[in-house]
Design an enzyme around this catalytic site. Sequence first.
Site, PDB file in Angstrom:
ATOM      1  N   CYS A  29      30.188   1.707  49.177  1.00  0.00           N
ATOM      2  CA  CYS A  29      30.705   3.433  49.120  1.00  0.00           C
ATOM      3  C   CYS A  29      29.393   4.304  48.340  1.00  0.00           C
ATOM      4  CB  CYS A  29      31.842   3.013  47.625  1.00  0.00           C
ATOM      5  SG  CYS A  29      32.770   1.746  48.484  1.00  0.00           S
ATOM      6  N   HIS A  85      30.513   9.084  40.786  1.00  0.00           N
ATOM      7  CA  HIS A  85      31.178   8.490  41.665  1.00  0.00           C
ATOM      8  C   HIS A  85      32.449   8.509  41.062  1.00  0.00           C
ATOM      9  CE1 HIS A  85      31.240   5.430  44.480  1.00  0.00           C
ATOM     10  NE2 HIS A  85      31.569   4.426  44.070  1.00  0.00           N
ATOM     11  N   GLU A 114      28.681   4.063  34.549  1.00  0.00           N
ATOM     12  CA  GLU A 114      28.376   5.530  35.284  1.00  0.00           C
ATOM     13  C   GLU A 114      28.159   6.475  34.559  1.00  0.00           C
ATOM     14  OE1 GLU A 114      28.615   8.579  39.240  1.00  0.00           O
ATOM     15  OE2 GLU A 114      30.360   7.622  38.108  1.00  0.00           O
ATOM     16  N   LYS A 168      37.551  12.147  43.423  1.00  0.00           N
ATOM     17  CA  LYS A 168      38.465  11.154  44.294  1.00  0.00           C
ATOM     18  C   LYS A 168      39.881  11.183  43.356  1.00  0.00           C
ATOM     19  CE  LYS A 168      34.692   7.706  44.846  1.00  0.00           C
ATOM     20  NZ  LYS A 168      33.195   8.292  44.693  1.00  0.00           N
ATOM     21  N   HIS A 226      39.873   7.351  46.937  1.00  0.00           N
ATOM     22  CA  HIS A 226      38.220   6.735  47.456  1.00  0.00           C
ATOM     23  C   HIS A 226      38.172   6.053  48.423  1.00  0.00           C
ATOM     24  CE1 HIS A 226      34.500   4.729  46.702  1.00  0.00           C
ATOM     25  NE2 HIS A 226      34.848   3.486  45.834  1.00  0.00           N
ATOM     26  N   PHE A 267      29.437  -1.573  46.598  1.00  0.00           N
ATOM     27  CA  PHE A 267      29.399  -2.881  46.656  1.00  0.00           C
ATOM     28  C   PHE A 267      27.949  -3.283  47.528  1.00  0.00           C
ATOM     29  CE2 PHE A 267      34.207  -3.310  47.318  1.00  0.00           C
ATOM     30  CZ  PHE A 267      34.021  -3.013  45.566  1.00  0.00           C
TER      31      PHE A 267
END
Length: 411
Positions: free
Chosen positions: A166, A306, A317, A335, A340, A399
Amino acid sequence: MNGRRRPPAVAVTGIGLLTPAGIGVEANWSRLVAGRSCATADETLRDGPVRITCRVPGYDPDAELGGFRARQLDRFTQLAISAARAAAADAGWDPRAWEPARVGVVLGNSLGGAATFAAQHHVLQDEGAQRVSPLLIPSFMVNMVAGQVALDLGAQGPSQVVATACASGATAVGAARDLLRSGACDIVLAGACESALTPLVLAGLYRMGALARGGGEPADVMRPFDADRDGFVAAEGAAVLVLERLEDARARDARIRAVVRGYGAASDAYHSTAPHPQGRGIEEALRAALADAEVSGSEVDHVNAHGTSTKLNDVTEGRVLARVLGDRPVVTSTKGVTGHALAAAGAMEAAYTALALQRQCVPPTANLTRLDEELTIDVVHGTARPARLDVAVSTSLGFGGHNAALVLTAH
């Protein structure tokens, strides 16, 4: 600077967007500013545990690419080619006029042609090997998206795919910037794409616990930074940015949407899917990007976070943003609108950050009604917020512990 010559700045001169928020810059910006989620019920997943996705609306690959050409390509490549064409046009470039050997392509992707692979696996099982398409391999291979974009636009410089899950879109912009700084290219088309909304992929994300499981209307499910968030809605999309050295863009009197001033990357080395509890990797990436841009955290006006709407990511985050940047930046997670889009997310959000700088406005975080009590950051919600924006950051986590951050400025 101890006499060291600063590397050339890199300008964003073109943007191509095919996302759940729409096709083209204006459609995307209108949907983002409205703060309306794109999530809808997905009939292709009617037998699965999760039946909500965010797909690109109204895209006709036959009309865009030609029927014969479109049938040779998986959807992730179709979207990327269309986004690249749009970006080149937005930048004022006719591919027939540029010097091909000086044009590069750097795209991010993670899951390749998942739909093609799944369909041809069924053909193998049901009809045998002789019925498998000879286009299977070039259709689903991850690297082929950069190759096909280069082929389509006649770009003969370096072409490559980066895969940092991502964070791929942000990584691609960083890698493209380095090609320009080194002098290897004069123009680079940088971005990312993803189209892997297959039953198998969605089942895997569901089993990981990554997807939102809340009831109610599909458009209300994904809620970044909200106290009641429980996961993300998977999406598809493509975003491509045309990058040029700032001095070159000015010399040809190009419209400059934003300037890429800094890039940083770091690894968590902690867990295959969960972020480091203290956000070690994203903090290092963010600090590296700020140092590269030669700006301090206190100078940052805006963050496109993110913000995946998962329990672990948003708190981790948010704490890092507060620790590094303080409470001054105006934060959003787009998002909430787009879902996403995995590898494509970072490129989409880099484009949205550039547009926020250009239009001096921060879109709201869709569905945020009650900020998680552990967070102290200023997250825009409800309505868009006009603001004086000179320096902005876009953060991406992937990931595998991949982390990337971009610093963009208005000029």
